[in-house]
Scaffold this motif. Structure first.
Motif, mmCIF file in Angstrom:
data_model
loop_
_atom_site.group_PDB
_atom_site.id
_atom_site.type_symbol
_atom_site.label_atom_id
_atom_site.label_comp_id
_atom_site.label_asym_id
_atom_site.label_seq_id
_atom_site.Cartn_x
_atom_site.Cartn_y
_atom_site.Cartn_z
ATOM 1 N N ARG A 65 -17.168 -1.276 -124.869
ATOM 2 C CA ARG A 65 -17.631 0.112 -124.843
ATOM 3 C C ARG A 65 -17.985 0.516 -123.418
ATOM 4 O O ARG A 65 -18.738 -0.176 -122.741
ATOM 5 N N ILE A 66 -17.424 1.614 -122.985
ATOM 6 C CA ILE A 66 -17.692 2.117 -121.645
ATOM 7 C C ILE A 66 -18.764 3.200 -121.731
ATOM 8 O O ILE A 66 -18.675 4.123 -122.532
ATOM 9 N N THR A 67 -19.795 3.064 -120.903
ATOM 10 C CA THR A 67 -20.861 4.057 -120.842
ATOM 11 C C THR A 67 -20.784 4.800 -119.516
ATOM 12 O O THR A 67 -20.007 4.440 -118.622
ATOM 13 N N THR A 166 -15.696 8.567 -122.481
ATOM 14 C CA THR A 166 -14.929 8.647 -123.720
ATOM 15 C C THR A 166 -13.451 8.941 -123.482
ATOM 16 O O THR A 166 -12.672 8.992 -124.436
ATOM 17 N N GLY A 167 -13.074 9.114 -122.229
ATOM 18 C CA GLY A 167 -11.683 9.399 -121.899
ATOM 19 C C GLY A 167 -11.523 10.761 -121.267
ATOM 20 O O GLY A 167 -12.225 11.710 -121.605
ATOM 21 N N GLY A 168 -10.589 10.852 -120.333
ATOM 22 C CA GLY A 168 -10.354 12.108 -119.650
ATOM 23 C C GLY A 168 -11.193 12.221 -118.393
ATOM 24 O O GLY A 168 -11.939 11.297 -118.019
ATOM 25 N N GLN A 250 -18.340 16.749 -121.032
ATOM 26 C CA GLN A 250 -17.223 16.375 -121.879
ATOM 27 C C GLN A 250 -16.051 17.313 -121.589
ATOM 28 O O GLN A 250 -16.252 18.403 -121.047
ATOM 29 N N PRO A 251 -14.824 16.918 -121.925
ATOM 30 C CA PRO A 251 -13.683 17.824 -121.685
ATOM 31 C C PRO A 251 -13.909 19.190 -122.315
ATOM 32 O O PRO A 251 -13.610 20.216 -121.720
#
Length: 287
Positions: A65-67, A166-168, A250-251
């Motif tokens: 898990r990436i934080t 979470t990506g992006g 967030q995106p």
């Protein structure tokens, strides 16, 4: 003869709105040692984290898990976001409690409060001037940290997009705008601490009591928020929304949590500020 007996309530040229100008109060507070020390501590935090990452190596995912903390070295924007993340829960509470709790109480501890009111400075004017300057210094402290962190992070890791765990990613320009929104929200969320400190400052002659009381009650709020058995009652705790700003990076940003958190914080703050003004108006000043 009657004209000789007439007495004016105020001296010629006296204007209550001109007493204790904000500029004078701001200069007084900026020259105080605790202001310089607090600014130095906040400005030093990014350098401390930079050294920590240099010694500890590149952060990495744990348990798959990436934080946000794992992306600290991705760019200057990520480094600034991490600085806000690690300091928003407690460190940024300190300057708010210090600047707002050390307002009226410090004057009382120096035995100068009664002389200010005898100047004469109206009580409401005194409180407004001190509260405005205290909130301004609190906001400046919250701006100082991410600005220094952005400069330090950009020098160390380069200017680039803000990578989202979470990506992006967000472009550098968009990331800067979102970070300013985050700072604004953190400031609003800390208004509860400001209200507590300011109210306590009007109740005591001990500045450390007002500051410590505000910090202590803020910690109690954090502890209560950790009690999951409270269920939906936690929604009424300002601490429950202190990290709602994470939804802004967030995106597709989500503003619902930030709006609820801001509403809760402002409501508590307005009540506490009103109590401070009401109580101080009736208080006997003996110091």
């Amino acid at each position: 003869m009657s004209t000789l007996l007439e007495r004016t309530e105020t001296a010629d040229g006296y204007r209550a709105s001109r007493t204790l100008p904000l500029r004078v109060e701001l200069v007084r507070q900026l020259k105080r040692r605790r202001t310089l020390v607090m600014g130095s501590v906040l400005a030093a935090l990014p350098f401390v984290l930079l050294i920590a990452f240099a010694i500890g190596g590149q952060p990495g995912a744990r348990n798959g898990r990436i934080t946000l903390l794992d992306t600290a070295t991705a760019s200057g924007a990520n480094f600034a976001a991490v600085n806000l993340f690690v300091s928003a829960g407690f460190l940024l509470v300190i300057p708010v409690a210090l600047f707002c709790g050390d307002t009226v109480a410090s004057e009382a501890s120096w035995s100068s409060l009664r002389y200010l009111l005898a100047a004469p400075v109206p009580r409401a004017r005194l409180l407004w001037s001190k509260l405005t300057v205290a909130l301004g210094l609190s906001l400046a402290a919250m701006v100082l940290l991410p600005v220094v962190a952005l400069a330090v992070g950009t020098a160390a890791y380069g200017w680039g997009p803000l990578e989202i765990p979470t990506g992006g990613a967000l472009s550098a320009g968009t990331a800067a705008q979102r970070l300013f929104a985050v700072i604004a929200y953190i400031f609003v969320s800390q208004l509860v601490t400001a209200g507590l400190a300011f109210w306590l400052s009007t109740k005591t002659d001990a500045p450390l009591g007002a500051v410590g009381g505000a910090v202590g009650l803020t910690i109690v709020g954090n502890v209560l928020d950790a009690v999951t058995a409270l269920g939906h009652w936690r929604d009424f705790l300002p601490a429950h929304w202190q990290f709602a700003w994470a939804d802004a990076i967030q995106p597709t940003p989500e503003w619902g949590g930030m709006i609820q958190g801001a509403a809760v914080s402002v409501t508590y703050a307005l009540v506490l500020f009103a109590l401070a003004f009401r109580g101080f108006r009736r208080k006997d000043i003996v110091s």
